[in-house]
Design a protein around this motif. Sequence first.
Motif, PDB file in Angstrom:
ATOM      1  N   GLN A 130      24.248  23.459  -0.011  1.00 43.23           N
ATOM      2  CA  GLN A 130      23.206  22.530  -0.451  1.00 43.23           C
ATOM      3  C   GLN A 130      23.679  21.082  -0.425  1.00 43.23           C
ATOM      4  O   GLN A 130      22.859  20.163  -0.316  1.00 43.23           O
ATOM      5  CB  GLN A 130      22.730  22.891  -1.853  1.00 43.23           C
ATOM      6  CG  GLN A 130      21.799  24.085  -1.893  1.00 43.23           C
ATOM      7  CD  GLN A 130      21.012  24.171  -3.188  1.00 43.23           C
ATOM      8  OE1 GLN A 130      21.482  23.744  -4.243  1.00 43.23           O
ATOM      9  NE2 GLN A 130      19.817  24.720  -3.110  1.00 43.23           N
ATOM     10  N   SER A 131      24.995  20.882  -0.497  1.00 44.10           N
ATOM     11  CA  SER A 131      25.508  19.518  -0.453  1.00 44.10           C
ATOM     12  C   SER A 131      25.364  18.895   0.935  1.00 44.10           C
ATOM     13  O   SER A 131      25.504  17.681   1.091  1.00 44.10           O
ATOM     14  CB  SER A 131      26.981  19.498  -0.860  1.00 44.10           C
ATOM     15  OG  SER A 131      27.805  20.011   0.183  1.00 44.10           O
ATOM     16  N   GLY A 132      25.107  19.711   1.933  1.00 41.81           N
ATOM     17  CA  GLY A 132      24.966  19.210   3.289  1.00 41.81           C
ATOM     18  C   GLY A 132      26.276  18.948   4.003  1.00 41.81           C
ATOM     19  O   GLY A 132      26.295  18.447   5.117  1.00 41.81           O
ATOM     20  N   ARG A 133      27.411  19.322   3.380  1.00 46.88           N
ATOM     21  CA  ARG A 133      28.726  19.038   3.970  1.00 46.88           C
ATOM     22  C   ARG A 133      29.367  20.281   4.603  1.00 46.88           C
ATOM     23  O   ARG A 133      30.443  20.172   5.175  1.00 46.88           O
ATOM     24  CB  ARG A 133      29.666  18.492   2.894  1.00 46.88           C
ATOM     25  CG  ARG A 133      29.121  17.277   2.173  1.00 46.88           C
ATOM     26  CD  ARG A 133      28.888  16.112   3.108  1.00 46.88           C
ATOM     27  NE  ARG A 133      28.246  15.001   2.457  1.00 46.88           N
ATOM     28  CZ  ARG A 133      28.898  14.081   1.738  1.00 46.88           C
ATOM     29  NH1 ARG A 133      30.202  14.174   1.611  1.00 46.88           N
ATOM     30  NH2 ARG A 133      28.244  13.088   1.178  1.00 46.88           N
ATOM     31  N   LEU A 134      28.712  21.417   4.491  1.00 44.21           N
ATOM     32  CA  LEU A 134      29.296  22.664   4.987  1.00 44.21           C
ATOM     33  C   LEU A 134      28.813  22.938   6.406  1.00 44.21           C
ATOM     34  O   LEU A 134      27.614  22.838   6.697  1.00 44.21           O
ATOM     35  CB  LEU A 134      28.895  23.821   4.066  1.00 44.21           C
ATOM     36  CG  LEU A 134      29.681  25.123   4.187  1.00 44.21           C
ATOM     37  CD1 LEU A 134      31.138  24.914   3.822  1.00 44.21           C
ATOM     38  CD2 LEU A 134      29.062  26.200   3.290  1.00 44.21           C
ATOM     39  N   THR A 135      29.744  23.276   7.287  1.00 45.42           N
ATOM     40  CA  THR A 135      29.368  23.608   8.671  1.00 45.42           C
ATOM     41  C   THR A 135      29.698  25.049   9.031  1.00 45.42           C
ATOM     42  O   THR A 135      29.132  25.589   9.984  1.00 45.42           O
ATOM     43  CB  THR A 135      30.107  22.682   9.653  1.00 45.42           C
ATOM     44  OG1 THR A 135      31.525  22.826   9.492  1.00 45.42           O
ATOM     45  CG2 THR A 135      29.717  21.228   9.427  1.00 45.42           C
ATOM     46  N   LEU A 136      30.602  25.674   8.266  1.00 47.57           N
ATOM     47  CA  LEU A 136      31.026  27.040   8.556  1.00 47.57           C
ATOM     48  C   LEU A 136      31.272  27.752   7.231  1.00 47.57           C
ATOM     49  O   LEU A 136      31.930  27.202   6.349  1.00 47.57           O
ATOM     50  CB  LEU A 136      32.306  27.033   9.399  1.00 47.57           C
ATOM     51  CG  LEU A 136      32.921  28.384   9.783  1.00 47.57           C
ATOM     52  CD1 LEU A 136      31.986  29.125  10.733  1.00 47.57           C
ATOM     53  CD2 LEU A 136      34.286  28.179  10.432  1.00 47.57           C
ATOM     54  N   ALA A 137      30.747  28.972   7.087  1.00 49.41           N
ATOM     55  CA  ALA A 137      30.851  29.672   5.807  1.00 49.41           C
ATOM     56  C   ALA A 137      31.122  31.156   6.019  1.00 49.41           C
ATOM     57  O   ALA A 137      30.482  31.794   6.863  1.00 49.41           O
ATOM     58  CB  ALA A 137      29.564  29.498   5.000  1.00 49.41           C
ATOM     59  N   PRO A 138      32.059  31.736   5.237  1.00 52.17           N
ATOM     60  CA  PRO A 138      32.291  33.176   5.291  1.00 52.17           C
ATOM     61  C   PRO A 138      31.315  33.884   4.352  1.00 52.17           C
ATOM     62  O   PRO A 138      31.477  33.847   3.137  1.00 52.17           O
ATOM     63  CB  PRO A 138      33.739  33.313   4.807  1.00 52.17           C
ATOM     64  CG  PRO A 138      33.908  32.170   3.850  1.00 52.17           C
ATOM     65  CD  PRO A 138      33.005  31.060   4.323  1.00 52.17           C
ATOM     66  N   ILE A 139      30.316  34.524   4.888  1.00 50.11           N
ATOM     67  CA  ILE A 139      29.262  35.144   4.097  1.00 50.11           C
ATOM     68  C   ILE A 139      29.310  36.661   4.277  1.00 50.11           C
ATOM     69  O   ILE A 139      29.275  37.151   5.404  1.00 50.11           O
ATOM     70  CB  ILE A 139      27.872  34.625   4.524  1.00 50.11           C
ATOM     71  CG1 ILE A 139      27.826  33.088   4.451  1.00 50.11           C
ATOM     72  CG2 ILE A 139      26.780  35.231   3.654  1.00 50.11           C
ATOM     73  CD1 ILE A 139      28.023  32.517   3.079  1.00 50.11           C
TER      74      ILE A 139
END
Length: 347
Positions: A130-139
Amino acid sequence: MVHFDLMLPEGGAPGALWSAIDVLRELNALARTRNPRDRLPAVAWRFVDAQGRTHKWHAQVCICDEERLYARKPIAGPRVLLLPPLEMRSIPALRRLASRNAKLVETIRERLDAGHLVGACGTSVWLLAQSGRLTLAPIPWLYQSGFEDQFPDVRIEAREPIVVQHGIVCAAAPPLMHALVLHLAAYAGLADLAHAGAEKLLLNAERQALSATMTRKEVMGQSRDTPLYRAQTWIQANAGRPLKLADAAAAASISERTLSRLFRQHLNKTPQEYLQELRVQRAQMWLEGTWRSVEEIAHDCGYSDTSAFCRMFARATGTSPRGYRDRYTFRGPRAHWRLNENGEGRQ
């Protein structure tokens, strides 16, 4: 000193932060063991609320004056904001919970803009997104579709459990909190200490398997009785003495040429390279966890010439055996090793 702010967001799971504190205390204990004369802790921490103020719970979990002191008066150094998992009843409920933490999302942006590190464990990755700073996430697979629907611009990493990017470290699930804190500590400049901490707190499957070959003379189980496996287990069992390729081939009942072909085909290395890697791994374990002399270690790695062993080790690791021990040992100086805090007994 690296200072960790342990965030307690609305709907957060505080138990995960208790796990983080265990790791931070272990890092401080290791630092004191390795350098007893340095009274400054390697890390400090405090519980904070969404506004960044010290949380009322902090005083209840401090176990010594040192923890209280450096929480109130942090010394200049890298700063880390750590986010625990959020409650996960359903994807819609998680989205609503993340929305109620809007102030925290703004804090995340401010921290990243200030050059701080931010770590997120499990579902708190939603706040980073939600911060808009994430480009890659381990989900985790269970949440992937819901996450992708809400954050289509964030690429999902399905294979790696921990992802590091531009001041952000994310772990896919709550059981990875120990590893997440160690990654953050390494990222903040405590790589050597984090390495030692990982050996004490995390299961190293490769070294676990290696230790078995160092204590057993026989390999159990016939279902893996292939030429390559026989050669590997024979090399592992005999790595402590000078070896010839012909001996390993004979143990596997194949020719030297076939043995070399199998190693290259399946392991992408020669038998000699495999043996050298094995010896380096054993030497690293002994250098980190014991005070055995370099000469003893060289001998038990199959080298009668200590200088030749040191040259091989330096080529493989980029440092000498003594230099490696200085960086990665999790034992204290030898003069302190046999003494406890009262000056009696062993550590």
